[in-house]
Design an enzyme around this catalytic site. Structure first.
Site, PDB file in Angstrom:
ATOM      1  N   GLU A 182       5.758   0.762  -8.102  1.00 26.59           N
ATOM      2  CA  GLU A 182       6.325   1.642  -7.076  1.00 26.59           C
ATOM      3  C   GLU A 182       7.625   2.260  -7.595  1.00 26.59           C
ATOM      4  OE1 GLU A 182       6.332  -0.902  -3.319  1.00 26.59           O
ATOM      5  OE2 GLU A 182       5.498  -2.214  -4.882  1.00 26.59           O
ATOM      6  N   HIS A 218       2.446   3.016  -2.399  1.00 23.02           N
ATOM      7  CA  HIS A 218       2.136   1.593  -2.577  1.00 23.02           C
ATOM      8  C   HIS A 218       0.679   1.377  -2.987  1.00 23.02           C
ATOM      9  CE1 HIS A 218       2.613  -2.687  -2.189  1.00 23.02           C
ATOM     10  NE2 HIS A 218       3.778  -2.585  -1.576  1.00 23.02           N
ATOM     11  N   HIS A 224       9.704  -2.070   3.911  1.00 26.54           N
ATOM     12  CA  HIS A 224       8.882  -0.847   3.917  1.00 26.54           C
ATOM     13  C   HIS A 224       8.922  -0.092   5.247  1.00 26.54           C
ATOM     14  CE1 HIS A 224       7.694  -1.856  -0.023  1.00 26.54           C
ATOM     15  NE2 HIS A 224       6.647  -2.599   0.244  1.00 26.54           N
TER      16      HIS A 224
END
Length: 387
Positions: A351, A213, A142
């Site tokens: 996601e 997220h 991420h």
């Protein structure tokens, strides 16, 4: 006599107006009963020299979204259940300071530059190798050490229902090449949708994979397990991973595996099956290759239904993949809105994305963005109730 009659008519008219106002007030109270949004004041801070705040979006159906520019985070999302009570379906915190101190850094956040994992924190463009910070075992997750979830975005609210967030990620920030100009627009539509539009441009060849997220529980955040939610995913293939959750290189058919959600299935029905992939992810934490749409427009990626509220969330996207995460790493370490804990498997994530580790996987759809090109993609989370 005429005066008495006129006075009586006036009193009747006044009574009718009062009754009407009371009925409207009762209807409004019923529509807004249930969950409430966090305090805006609790989000007014200064982080890295920039002011943070909480922005409230709403439509005429009383659906409301609360978003902070700290990490571009979705903090709360109030949607009606079958009794028209408002339910907060997003896990988050009561203050910006709690987000900053959380052991789970990604609650509700805009993720970038690269959502999901990059193997060993390395990728190559035009023969040059780039090295990233490894923050997830041997891999980058991420965006790295300080991804987009930890920066303060510039924010501009447009009317009641839209918020535009912008951020300039400078060349070599977290090891990624190019000055990347990013714009994310949140919109609450009249159809009870949360629409997220992502845009980006760069001045140097780079890789980009943006997503959101948010952690969802359609029974209401803090209401217990999500294992009895039913889930449908529009995918014949999923992405097997190694023990560090890096793709093995080839997507496999979901048929005859615990990953087959092509018919609505309880999330927890097979989550503890004796399956090496479930063991690798400690449950579901996998990318699904979405079936290609037959027509134009957004692809219907998934549908989830809450077992207690009958709230339905339909996910639509232009992205080729969907990461389904079942809350396997939630450990009751954080106090969420209302005083509850982020207990094991009490929220899920869907996601929308390009595939994990795409910069190192030639067979996967490319995530390369070049100067002169525009990264542009949209995803929609639509809410209704099961009839």
């Amino acid at each position: 006599m005429k005066q008495h009659k006129n006075k009586f008519i006036l009193l009747l008219s006044m009574a009718a107006v009062i009754a009407c106002n009371n009925a409207e007030k009762q209807t409004e109270e019923k529509q807004t009963a249930g969950a409430k949004l966090p305090s805006v004041e609790a989000y007014k801070q200064t982080i890295d020299g920039k002011a943070t705040s909480l922005y409230i979006l709403k439509n005429k159906n009383n659906m409301q979204a609360a978003i902070t520019n700290y990490g571009g985070r979705l903090v709360s999302l109030l949607v009606p259940d079958t009794d028209n009570n408002m339910v907060d379906v997003v896990v988050g915190f009561d203050s910006v300071q709690q987000f900053k101190a959380s052991t789970e850094p990604y609650f509700g956040a805009t993720i970038g530059r690269y959502g999901n994992r990059i193997a060993k924190g390395k990728f190559t463009l035009d023969g040059k190798e780039y090295t990233l910070f490894t923050n997830n075992g041997p891999n980058t997750l991420h965006g790295g050490k300080k991804g987009f979830q930890d920066v303060v975005w510039d924010a501009q609210q447009v009317g009641d229902s839209s918020l535009v967030l912008t951020y300039l990620s400078k060349d070599m920030e977290e090891g990624y090449p190019g000055n990347l100009s990013v714009k994310v627009t949140y919109t609450v539509t009249a159809n009870n949708e949360l629409k997220i539009d992502y845009e980006a441009t760069t001045d140097k060849k780079t890789v980009v994979n943006l997503t959101n997220h948010a952690f969802y529980n359609l029974n209401g955040q803090g209401s217990g397990t999500i294992n009895k939610h039913t889930l449908w995913i529009n995918a014949d293939l999923y992405t097997p991973v190694d023990s560090t959750l890096i793709p093995l290189g080839k997507n496999q058919f979901v048929a005859n595996t615990p990953f087959d959600f092509r018919t609505p299935t309880a999330i927890g029905l097979r989550v503890d099956a004796d399956d090496v992939q479930l063991k690798n992810g400690k449950g579901y934490d996998h990318n699904f290759e979405l079936n290609k749409p037959t027509g134009a427009g957004l692809n219907h990626a998934a549908t989830v239904t809450g077992d207690k509220t009958n709230i339905v969330m339909d996910v639509f996207t232009q992205e080729p993949g969907l990461q389904f995460y079942g809350g396997n790493f939630m450990q009751s370490k954080n106090t969420i809105k209302g005083g509850g804990k982020d207990d094991f498997r009490t929220a899920f994530c869907l996601e929308t994305q390009h595939f994990p580790d795409s910069p190192n996987q030639p067979s996967f759809p490319s995530t390369v963005l070049e100067p002169g090109q525009q990264y542009k993609t949209s995803s929609v989370y639509k809410f209704s109730v099961k009839k």
